[in-house]
Design a protein around this motif. Structure first.
Motif, PDB file in Angstrom:
ATOM      1  N   THR A 118       5.624  30.553  46.724  1.00 47.15           N
ATOM      2  CA  THR A 118       6.095  29.100  45.912  1.00 47.15           C
ATOM      3  C   THR A 118       5.950  28.431  45.312  1.00 47.15           C
ATOM      4  O   THR A 118       6.089  27.923  44.150  1.00 47.15           O
ATOM      5  N   GLY A 119       4.504  28.192  45.724  1.00 48.84           N
ATOM      6  CA  GLY A 119       3.798  26.764  45.767  1.00 48.84           C
ATOM      7  C   GLY A 119       4.502  25.550  45.751  1.00 48.84           C
ATOM      8  O   GLY A 119       4.282  24.334  45.369  1.00 48.84           O
ATOM      9  N   SER A 120       5.810  25.555  46.912  1.00 47.90           N
ATOM     10  CA  SER A 120       6.418  24.148  47.027  1.00 47.90           C
ATOM     11  C   SER A 120       6.459  24.257  48.774  1.00 47.90           C
ATOM     12  O   SER A 120       6.442  24.669  48.894  1.00 47.90           O
ATOM     13  N   ASP A 121       5.907  22.798  48.849  1.00 51.73           N
ATOM     14  CA  ASP A 121       5.842  22.200  51.000  1.00 51.73           C
ATOM     15  C   ASP A 121       7.142  22.950  50.599  1.00 51.73           C
ATOM     16  O   ASP A 121       7.365  22.788  52.251  1.00 51.73           O
ATOM     17  N   GLY A 122       7.939  21.753  50.609  1.00 52.09           N
ATOM     18  CA  GLY A 122       9.821  21.983  50.510  1.00 52.09           C
ATOM     19  C   GLY A 122      10.558  22.839  51.348  1.00 52.09           C
ATOM     20  O   GLY A 122      11.156  23.294  51.874  1.00 52.09           O
ATOM     21  N   LEU A 123       9.878  24.621  50.113  1.00 57.31           N
ATOM     22  CA  LEU A 123      10.333  25.399  50.304  1.00 57.31           C
ATOM     23  C   LEU A 123       9.498  26.484  51.463  1.00 57.31           C
ATOM     24  O   LEU A 123      10.095  27.050  51.793  1.00 57.31           O
ATOM     25  N   ALA A 124       8.431  26.131  51.406  1.00 61.05           N
ATOM     26  CA  ALA A 124       7.546  26.464  52.509  1.00 61.05           C
ATOM     27  C   ALA A 124       7.995  26.371  54.396  1.00 61.05           C
ATOM     28  O   ALA A 124       8.001  26.707  55.396  1.00 61.05           O
ATOM     29  N   THR A 125       8.632  24.677  54.452  1.00 60.96           N
ATOM     30  CA  THR A 125       9.119  23.995  55.888  1.00 60.96           C
ATOM     31  C   THR A 125      10.269  24.841  55.861  1.00 60.96           C
ATOM     32  O   THR A 125      10.924  25.032  56.632  1.00 60.96           O
ATOM     33  N   LEU A 126      11.175  25.276  54.939  1.00 58.31           N
ATOM     34  CA  LEU A 126      12.245  25.754  54.469  1.00 58.31           C
ATOM     35  C   LEU A 126      11.948  27.006  55.075  1.00 58.31           C
ATOM     36  O   LEU A 126      13.096  26.781  56.475  1.00 58.31           O
ATOM     37  N   ALA A 127      11.254  27.765  54.943  1.00 61.20           N
ATOM     38  CA  ALA A 127      10.829  29.521  55.746  1.00 61.20           C
ATOM     39  C   ALA A 127      11.035  29.241  56.927  1.00 61.20           C
ATOM     40  O   ALA A 127      11.560  29.464  58.071  1.00 61.20           O
ATOM     41  N   ALA A 128       9.694  28.203  57.540  1.00 59.64           N
ATOM     42  CA  ALA A 128       9.084  27.858  58.777  1.00 59.64           C
ATOM     43  C   ALA A 128      10.300  27.943  59.654  1.00 59.64           C
ATOM     44  O   ALA A 128      10.909  27.923  60.529  1.00 59.64           O
ATOM     45  N   THR A 129      11.715  26.887  59.114  1.00 60.37           N
ATOM     46  CA  THR A 129      12.670  26.230  59.985  1.00 60.37           C
ATOM     47  C   THR A 129      13.774  27.208  60.420  1.00 60.37           C
ATOM     48  O   THR A 129      13.959  27.118  61.320  1.00 60.37           O
ATOM     49  N   MET A 130      13.788  27.953  58.973  1.00 58.48           N
ATOM     50  CA  MET A 130      14.560  29.923  59.558  1.00 58.48           C
ATOM     51  C   MET A 130      15.162  30.340  60.808  1.00 58.48           C
ATOM     52  O   MET A 130      15.589  30.683  61.556  1.00 58.48           O
ATOM     53  N   ILE A 131      13.487  29.615  61.555  1.00 57.04           N
ATOM     54  CA  ILE A 131      12.976  30.579  62.781  1.00 57.04           C
ATOM     55  C   ILE A 131      13.659  29.342  63.904  1.00 57.04           C
ATOM     56  O   ILE A 131      14.247  30.386  64.621  1.00 57.04           O
ATOM     57  N   SER A 132      14.041  27.914  63.789  1.00 57.22           N
ATOM     58  CA  SER A 132      14.495  27.538  64.515  1.00 57.22           C
ATOM     59  C   SER A 132      16.170  27.533  63.981  1.00 57.22           C
ATOM     60  O   SER A 132      16.844  27.678  65.420  1.00 57.22           O
ATOM     61  N   ILE A 133      17.191  27.368  62.843  1.00 57.99           N
ATOM     62  CA  ILE A 133      17.743  27.724  62.492  1.00 57.99           C
ATOM     63  C   ILE A 133      18.457  28.935  63.537  1.00 57.99           C
ATOM     64  O   ILE A 133      19.813  29.209  63.545  1.00 57.99           O
ATOM     65  N   GLY A 134      18.144  30.288  62.898  1.00 61.29           N
ATOM     66  CA  GLY A 134      17.877  31.068  63.641  1.00 61.29           C
ATOM     67  C   GLY A 134      17.911  31.523  65.490  1.00 61.29           C
ATOM     68  O   GLY A 134      18.890  32.149  65.771  1.00 61.29           O
ATOM     69  N   GLY A 135      17.388  31.179  65.772  1.00 63.49           N
ATOM     70  CA  GLY A 135      17.726  30.592  67.270  1.00 63.49           C
ATOM     71  C   GLY A 135      18.517  30.020  67.532  1.00 63.49           C
ATOM     72  O   GLY A 135      19.296  29.832  68.340  1.00 63.49           O
ATOM     73  N   ALA A 136      19.005  28.968  66.791  1.00 60.58           N
ATOM     74  CA  ALA A 136      19.757  28.050  66.923  1.00 60.58           C
ATOM     75  C   ALA A 136      21.175  29.152  66.999  1.00 60.58           C
ATOM     76  O   ALA A 136      22.736  28.921  67.548  1.00 60.58           O
ATOM     77  N   ILE A 137      21.423  29.708  65.886  1.00 62.96           N
ATOM     78  CA  ILE A 137      22.560  31.016  65.524  1.00 62.96           C
ATOM     79  C   ILE A 137      22.530  31.977  66.449  1.00 62.96           C
ATOM     80  O   ILE A 137      23.812  32.342  66.938  1.00 62.96           O
ATOM     81  N   ALA A 138      21.511  32.036  67.016  1.00 59.16           N
ATOM     82  CA  ALA A 138      21.820  32.896  68.481  1.00 59.16           C
ATOM     83  C   ALA A 138      22.134  32.872  68.840  1.00 59.16           C
ATOM     84  O   ALA A 138      22.677  33.650  70.424  1.00 59.16           O
ATOM     85  N   ALA A 139      21.913  31.654  69.893  1.00 56.78           N
ATOM     86  CA  ALA A 139      21.906  31.340  70.953  1.00 56.78           C
ATOM     87  C   ALA A 139      23.532  31.792  72.168  1.00 56.78           C
ATOM     88  O   ALA A 139      23.272  31.585  73.067  1.00 56.78           O
ATOM     89  N   VAL A 140      24.760  31.325  71.464  1.00 57.71           N
ATOM     90  CA  VAL A 140      25.793  30.990  71.383  1.00 57.71           C
ATOM     91  C   VAL A 140      25.838  32.897  71.730  1.00 57.71           C
ATOM     92  O   VAL A 140      26.570  33.384  72.572  1.00 57.71           O
ATOM     93  N   PRO A 141      25.714  33.431  70.569  1.00 62.72           N
ATOM     94  CA  PRO A 141      26.228  34.806  70.976  1.00 62.72           C
ATOM     95  C   PRO A 141      25.397  35.311  71.522  1.00 62.72           C
ATOM     96  O   PRO A 141      26.021  36.036  72.489  1.00 62.72           O
ATOM     97  N   LEU A 142      24.301  35.787  71.870  1.00 63.92           N
ATOM     98  CA  LEU A 142      23.547  35.842  73.081  1.00 63.92           C
ATOM     99  C   LEU A 142      24.406  35.933  74.219  1.00 63.92           C
ATOM    100  O   LEU A 142      23.920  36.363  74.758  1.00 63.92           O
ATOM    101  N   ALA A 143      24.273  34.564  74.409  1.00 62.81           N
ATOM    102  CA  ALA A 143      24.366  33.908  75.853  1.00 62.81           C
ATOM    103  C   ALA A 143      26.027  34.086  76.014  1.00 62.81           C
ATOM    104  O   ALA A 143      26.631  34.957  77.114  1.00 62.81           O
TER     105      ALA A 143
END
Length: 425
Positions: A45-70
């Motif tokens: 993308t050439g964008s720092d903002g979109l780059a951090t958004l993509a990396a942050t999706m790892i944290s978002i995935g972990g957050a959303i998965a926490a309750v269903p997994l539990a």
């Protein structure tokens, strides 16, 4: 009729070994994917903002998965939950691999989200290690599993941005596609190990051994105790327990500070024209701080007041943030030291909080309450990661690191609160 009592000590030893053999590869896949995602997204993308958004999706995935997994683990046990979580992460690695080949940013975001489910699964594994642990060794047990994660997690960024990238190039593939091939393989190994070897299931056994344990007031109000508690019930149970609140707060603040600074560090160093292998080494040293000293941290948590460990986490995170904030992009020493200290502060917050939370509730309530706690923790990291890119674009890496460190001092306040209320009485 003759009944036998299971040898819980022997089962606990076996459980810990199996979990250590599975979180090692899984940690490697998660750390490698995290270190590659912001760089891959910036290339696309050439964008720092979109780059951090993509990396942050790892944290978002972990957050959303926490309750269903539990909730799934509460009903079915730890083994099937861990297996499913790591399988999803492996599929996500393959999706991210395709995204790099085709330069499709939305696919990379989707793949990162699924890799984040693996991150949530890695976090849940520490609770599986503590299910059968005696109270006076609970933190050390969690620390040993966190330490085992370091074997893969420390190697992950260095191998992902080094040898696997080189291997991909030999196949005429993009260099940043290599880490995701590695992730698909190691997540599959983790799922296979736990599926075959994690027997008996530690949570199922712990629940049967504590069947006569009293039920927390927040859950007594429910008429059907066999039904799955609602998420709000788990949060209510935490809110009514002062030490559980401190535990969740410690984990949430530690995660937020760590993710905010670590997410943008590769971009900050890339602005200083550091080689990708040097960036990988910085992230690896940061992960050494997170995981390598965990058994020692656990030993301290088992022996010293938990409040002192939470306060120590806040101070260490603050010093690390200040070190990073005063490092120019072209320099690296301050980032090396600062990121290491941030990792160490996270270790104190994570182990103290996890042990305190586990000991606050009986076995039949733990999984759901732990899911709510991990949701809070990982969601805090996800919000911090999303905000970090915006803050850096609007201000600077130094400003972000400074204020993240200041925020960590809230743990010192949280640690002193019980002492203050006791003194006032």
């Amino acid at each position: 009729m003759i009944t036998t009592t299971p040898d819980t000590e022997a089962i606990q030893r076996r459980t810990l070994i199996v979990l250590m053999l599975s979180v090692g590869p899984a940690g490697m896949g998660m750390a490698g994917g995290f270190s590659a995602t912001s760089l891959a997204a910036e290339d696309i993308t050439g964008s720092d903002g979109l780059a951090t958004l993509a990396a942050t999706m790892i944290s978002i995935g972990g957050a959303i998965a926490a309750v269903p997994l539990a909730r799934y683990m509460a009903a079915n046990g730890r083994r099937p939950g861990l297996r499913i979580g790591w399988t999803v992460a492996g599929i996500g690695s393959l999706v991210a691999f395709v995204s790099v080949l085709a330069d499709i940013y939305p696919l990379l975001v989707a793949g990162a989200f699924a890799i984040g489910v693996g991150n949530g699964t890695n976090l849940a594994a520490r609770y599986a290690a503590a299910d059968l642990a005696p109270p006076d060794r609970r933190a050390r047990t969690i620390g040993l599993l966190v330490w085992a994660s370091s074997i893969g997690s420390v190697l992950g960024p260095t191998v992902a941005l080094g040898p696997t990238g080189w291997f991909a190039e030999q196949l005429d593939l993009p260099r940043l596609s290599g880490p995701y091939l590695m992730g698909a393989l190691v997540f599959a190994v983790a799922g296979l190990v736990v599926q075959v070897k994690l027997r008996p299931d530690p949570l199922t056994l712990a629940t049967s051994l504590s069947a006569s344990a009293p039920v927390a007031p927040a859950l007594i109000e429910r008429h059907d105790m066999d039904a799955k508690p609602r998420l709000v019930d788990s949060f209510t149970a935490i809110a009514r327990h002062q030490m559980a609140l401190i535990a969740v707060g410690a984990m949430a603040v530690g995660q937020a500070v760590m993710v905010a600074i670590m997410t943008v560090t590769p971009l900050h160093m890339d602005d200083g024209h550091h080689e990708t292998q040097i960036i990988g080494l910085v992230i690896s040293l940061h992960i050494v701080g997170m995981f390598f000293f965990a058994p020692v941290v656990g030993w301290f948590v088992d022996r010293l007041p938990t409040e002192a460990m939470v306060a120590a986490a806040g101070v260490i995170l603050f010093v690390g943030g200040e070190m990073a904030s005063h490092t120019d992009p072209a320099d690296s020493l301050g980032v090396f030291v600062g990121l290491f200290l941030i990792g160490l502060g996270w270790s104190f917050a994570m182990i103290a909080g996890s042990s305190l939370l586990t000991g606050s509730f009986p076995a039949h309530e733990r999984a759901n309450v732990q899911g709510a706690a991990d949701f809070t923790m990982v969601a805090s990291g996800a919000v911090a990661g999303l905000a970090s890119g915006v803050i850096v674009e609007q201000s600077s890496f130094g400003s972000l690191s400074h204020w993240a460190g200041v925020a960590a001092l809230s743990l010192v306040v949280a640690a002193l609160y019980p002492l203050a209320t006791t003194w006032r009485r």
